[in-house]
Scaffold this active site. Structure first.
Site, PDB file in Angstrom:
ATOM      1  N   ARG A 130      49.705  -2.805  22.540  1.00 53.22           N
ATOM      2  CA  ARG A 130      50.584  -2.597  21.674  1.00 53.22           C
ATOM      3  C   ARG A 130      51.140  -3.739  20.759  1.00 53.22           C
ATOM      4  NH1 ARG A 130      55.462   0.069  24.055  1.00 53.22           N
ATOM      5  NH2 ARG A 130      56.344  -1.938  23.367  1.00 53.22           N
ATOM      6  N   GLU A 150      56.069  -9.143  19.221  1.00 53.46           N
ATOM      7  CA  GLU A 150      55.250  -9.422  20.530  1.00 53.46           C
ATOM      8  C   GLU A 150      54.069  -8.729  20.578  1.00 53.46           C
ATOM      9  OE1 GLU A 150      57.754  -8.867  23.966  1.00 53.46           O
ATOM     10  OE2 GLU A 150      57.934  -6.650  23.699  1.00 53.46           O
ATOM     11  N   ASN A 152      51.842  -6.850  23.383  1.00 50.37           N
ATOM     12  CA  ASN A 152      51.735  -6.374  24.684  1.00 50.37           C
ATOM     13  C   ASN A 152      50.204  -5.995  25.453  1.00 50.37           C
ATOM     14  OD1 ASN A 152      54.972  -5.819  25.228  1.00 50.37           O
ATOM     15  ND2 ASN A 152      54.105  -4.604  23.323  1.00 50.37           N
ATOM     16  N   SER A 157      54.130   0.553  26.965  1.00 50.64           N
ATOM     17  CA  SER A 157      54.674   2.004  27.268  1.00 50.64           C
ATOM     18  C   SER A 157      55.208   3.090  26.063  1.00 50.64           C
ATOM     19  CB  SER A 157      56.160   1.980  27.848  1.00 50.64           C
ATOM     20  OG  SER A 157      56.941   0.900  27.321  1.00 50.64           O
ATOM     21  N   LYS A 330      54.414 -15.013  25.735  1.00 50.87           N
ATOM     22  CA  LYS A 330      54.894 -15.292  24.553  1.00 50.87           C
ATOM     23  C   LYS A 330      54.190 -16.935  24.184  1.00 50.87           C
ATOM     24  CE  LYS A 330      58.411 -12.118  24.783  1.00 50.87           C
ATOM     25  NZ  LYS A 330      58.094 -11.841  26.232  1.00 50.87           N
ATOM     26  N   LYS A 392      63.348 -16.908  23.217  1.00 51.10           N
ATOM     27  CA  LYS A 392      62.627 -15.869  24.269  1.00 51.10           C
ATOM     28  C   LYS A 392      62.012 -16.624  25.230  1.00 51.10           C
ATOM     29  CE  LYS A 392      61.352 -12.206  20.730  1.00 51.10           C
ATOM     30  NZ  LYS A 392      60.443 -11.364  20.438  1.00 51.10           N
ATOM     31  N   GLU A 396      56.360 -12.293  30.641  1.00 52.00           N
ATOM     32  CA  GLU A 396      56.382 -10.796  30.057  1.00 52.00           C
ATOM     33  C   GLU A 396      57.643  -9.960  30.808  1.00 52.00           C
ATOM     34  OE1 GLU A 396      54.052  -9.078  28.052  1.00 52.00           O
ATOM     35  OE2 GLU A 396      54.472 -11.096  27.568  1.00 52.00           O
ATOM     36  N   GLY A 397      57.837  -8.866  30.153  1.00 49.44           N
ATOM     37  CA  GLY A 397      58.912  -7.762  30.760  1.00 49.44           C
ATOM     38  C   GLY A 397      60.142  -7.713  29.902  1.00 49.44           C
ATOM     39  N   ARG A 482      60.111   2.626  17.876  1.00 54.82           N
ATOM     40  CA  ARG A 482      61.377   2.309  18.673  1.00 54.82           C
ATOM     41  C   ARG A 482      62.355   2.077  17.902  1.00 54.82           C
ATOM     42  NH1 ARG A 482      60.627  -1.119  24.033  1.00 54.82           N
ATOM     43  NH2 ARG A 482      59.872  -2.619  22.280  1.00 54.82           N
TER      44      ARG A 482
END
Lengths: 508, 508
Positions: A130, A150, A152, A157, A330, A392, A396-397, A482
């Protein structure tokens, strides 16, 4: 764009919209398990209650040109990240720079190295990606552009809920839940459905098929590797059910904490799943789809790493492999997006593709001692210039981003040796708009920021040598919008803020 | 039949089954709003929470021959009740016997009479019926038979959830949530899907179509007349969404309490609906589907009767009309099912059809002073013989049944003039079996009793004279299995006991 959007509702309109929203969402599984603050665990120990997933009442406005731009680079991004994950030597250089400051990446790399020593048991790779964007309005450009937030490569999700929320907004429009004044903006053709549920399921089905016949003789299955207490379970279930129904693929959910208990790797390195409820019936796993194992907090002790290793060294197709997870850091995004970077063309030889992808990059800088890094340090420590940036962490996460004026102080309290664990990214300046979010049974109204995610599926076979690969499948797999309140600069829906939304395409 | 069914589950099996049941049910809208004892209203004032509808963990066993028997008489029952509702003179005799002791029926009749004075504005009638049966094991018969419990001509519920629960049990089987020992009993072909959602929606769509063009010039719609606080809302919504999606019919939900506020009857007696949220946009109602107005408790004052009259005198097709609602009273069932009754052949001239329907009757007696009634009184006042009977009030809405040994005492405390408000019915003796019910997040295991409901849809045009009619549509519309603990002799799922279930057909 439309300063009056969305219009205010009177009491009758609000009641009608909410009734229809609440009923449609539950009837169609646009749902989450409630938070413990909404329903304490002791009140519902069997976790049988559910509630409408956090959603926007209205589809947010999104420039049609930007949506088209993001959609047009899905295949190129699939190419790009499959190429990166296939170039171990290149990734090694990237990762080695970070291993000292990022235990998590170092440990992931170790898993890869251990499997490499033994030799990978399978050459097939599945990416369900994504790519997340925000609309960037640059006064010097004639049209707004999307800029990447970013990319993914693991546990992307909301594909399950996104198909549902686009369906819900289309339904609400069709039953006149939106006031007359929206009629010319929110039309049948301005609300693209999201094909994320069938798209992601198709990606897994293609991998399942490509895996071929069972080597062990046991029946085959796809394993969804999940977190223990997943409130966002219906998001995952919709994709799973589509995989069952559209493709006849058997699936299981396996908590990450149970990998070593419930799976084993046999002599041929087939990954064998032994369901605790039917121990006499074993399955050979074709695809492990990770909706867990992406965050450092999930690796509390060595057994978690042993579990990850067990999966990685098996013959099952990993979605993603360790290398593909590392490709999504990243740091990689930064290396590609650092102005005048030579890396993009290495992976995307097609000039048109590379140029289109490049256009989606916001400038990103390393925080190391390279030339670009030293420039970034200067920008980040000066409160004046820092104000246009976000800092940043590489890993990840999500979470732990540092915004604008807070950057200089954060750096002051951080040993310089830790600085390269971060990247510095120019803030994307999205247009202002408003919406109303319904979450935990409550309405929140105000200014919002939207993030567009484009799902892509890519299946490829790794060649014998570094950088060699054969792409078997490369297709787009729907989209996600989102939306979060613009007062919160942190998070996203998963972190407990924001909502799932859908795009109302507008000409600008 | 199978004394070991369902088998006991160990902890792993139980956990696996429940996880899959809880997720699948919410993802597919097999849900209800929680009771106030589960979630107090003040905790969730916007009513955004939902939970899995009360369901059985396993499909209950049901003799294939009985299922077939019930399915084979659906069309005959559609014929029968459309014929009864078309014979006003016959109904009048029935109702007049009861008007003195049953205000509710008297008031319904008054509504009919008032409209009759003016002349009915429309000759089309829609019945969405559900005929409820239990399996009756009579030692003198070679095979079990179904015997009718009641016939519903108004607000036949659970059609929405029934399609879902048959889907859920099929899903649970497909993911091996049932132990190996069930594999030969619960098979793909032993679990008939229920087509109740598309079936009931198709019934309304046919009526909507037959209504024809809008007389007022306003766009047309179907109105779901509903109760104010409906926890079983998703059951209704599934049918509504199918009507929207499969047939493109516009629908609205209107609380019964708002009929006089939000509708009017114009000069041509078109029923005009004025949605409070879009008062500038009026609709002409083609079909009023009553999921309210069936119980005396809903008519607290004259305005409720005025509302019912407003609907009845309008040109909209009523599902059901007052006459059709009256045809569904237990008095009618009793008159048909009294041994040696001449009435059945009056309405079902086809001898084969009449014989098949007759076979589904359990003996029912009036409690009046007729010959049959005097016989019944004798049976009911003697504790010995009363033990084989249930005494039921004539009116609709369920509840207040008096069982077996409790009948004589109840009659002692009831003035004799009130006795004719009841009928006496031979108890049906269903085979014993067990199941586990999941409701309000809790498991209840034990002996159960199953009730099979067969949905039928019938659209007909009333002729000029009594008893004349033309049947335009007559089709079956899926099935329902409702299951309750056999310790409770009262109720059914709606009353707060029991669960929705599906049939696992077995040869006996």
């Amino acid at each position: 764009m439309y300063p009056e959007y969305p219009p205010d509702l009177n009491d009758e309109q609000k009641e009608y919209l909410l009734f229809n929203l609440k009923d449609w969402s539950i009837a169609h599984g646009l749902a989450v398990r409630p938070t413990p603050t909404y329903v304490p665990t002791e009140q519902d120990p069997s976790a049988a209650l559910a509630t409408t997933a956090p959603v926007t009442l209205f589809p947010s406005l999104f420039p049609r040109v930007c949506f088209g731009q993001a959609a047009s680079v899905v295949n190129a991004y699939n190419e790009l990240y499959s190429a990166i994950a296939s170039d171990e030597a290149w990734l090694k250089d990237i990762v080695e720079e970070l291993t000292e400051i990022d235990d998590f990446m170092a440990n992931l790399w170790k898993v890869h190295m251990e499997v490499k020593k033994e030799g990978y048991a399978h050459t097939l790779n599945l990416g369900l990606f994504r790519s997340d964007y925000m609309v960037h309005v640059d006064p010097s450009e004639p049209k707004p552009l999307v800029k990447q937030v970013e990319f993914n490569t693991i546990a992307s999700s909301f594909g399950g809920l996104s198909s549902q929320v686009t369906g819900m907004h289309r339904y609400l429009r069709s039953v006149d839940a939106y006031p007359e004044s929206m009629a010319n903006i929110v039309t049948e053709s301005s609300l693209p459905p999201s094909t994320s549920v069938p798209g992601l399921a198709r990606g897994m089905a293609k991998a399942h098929e490509a895996y071929g016949k069972s080597g062990s003789g046991s029946p085959t299955c796809v394993l969804f590797l999940v977190q223990d207490m997943e409130r966002n379970v219906f998001d995952q279930r919709h994709v799973e059910y589509a995989l069952n129904e559209n493709h006849g693929v058997r699936t299981f959910r396996l908590p990450f904490s149970r990998v070593l208990k419930d799976t084993k790797v046999d002599g041929e390195r087939n990954l064998i799943y032994m369901p605790p409820q039917t121990p006499q019936k074993q399955y050979e796993v074709t695809v492990v789809y990770l909706r867990a194992g992406y965050s450092p907090s999930e690796y509390e002790d060595q057994t978690a790493w042993d579990a990850r290793l067990q999966i990685e060294r098996s013959k099952a197709i990993k979605c993603p492999s360790v290398l593909l997870q590392l490709a999504g850091t990243k740091k990689v995004q930064q290396v590609l997006a650092t102005p005048h970077s030579p890396h993009l063309k290495r992976f995307l030889p097609d000039e048109k593709q590379a140029a289109d992808v490049l256009k989606t990059f916001a400038p990103i800088y390393p925080m190391d001692k390279s030339e670009a890094g030293m420039g970034a340090r200067k920008l980040a420590t000066d409160p004046e210039t820092a104000n246009r940036y976000v800092m940043k962490p590489q890993r990840e996460g999500g979470g732990n981003n540092v915004y604008r004026k807070a950057i200089p102080d954060t750096l002051k309290n951080l040993p310089e040796s830790q600085w390269p664990a971060y990247i510095l990214m120019e803030m994307i300046e999205p247009p202002e708009q408003s919406n109303v979010i319904f979450r935990n049974g409550e309405l929140q109204k105000g200014g919002v920021i939207c993030e567009l995610g484009m799902y892509g599926a890519c299946l490829w076979r790794q060649g014998q040598h570094d950088g060699e690969r054969e792409v078997l499948e490369n297709f787009d797999a729907g989209y996600l919008l989102r939306t979060k309140g613009d007062s919160s600069e942190e998070g996203g829906v998963a972190a407990g803020f924001g909502a799932v939304d859908s795009a109302c395409l507008v000409d600008v």
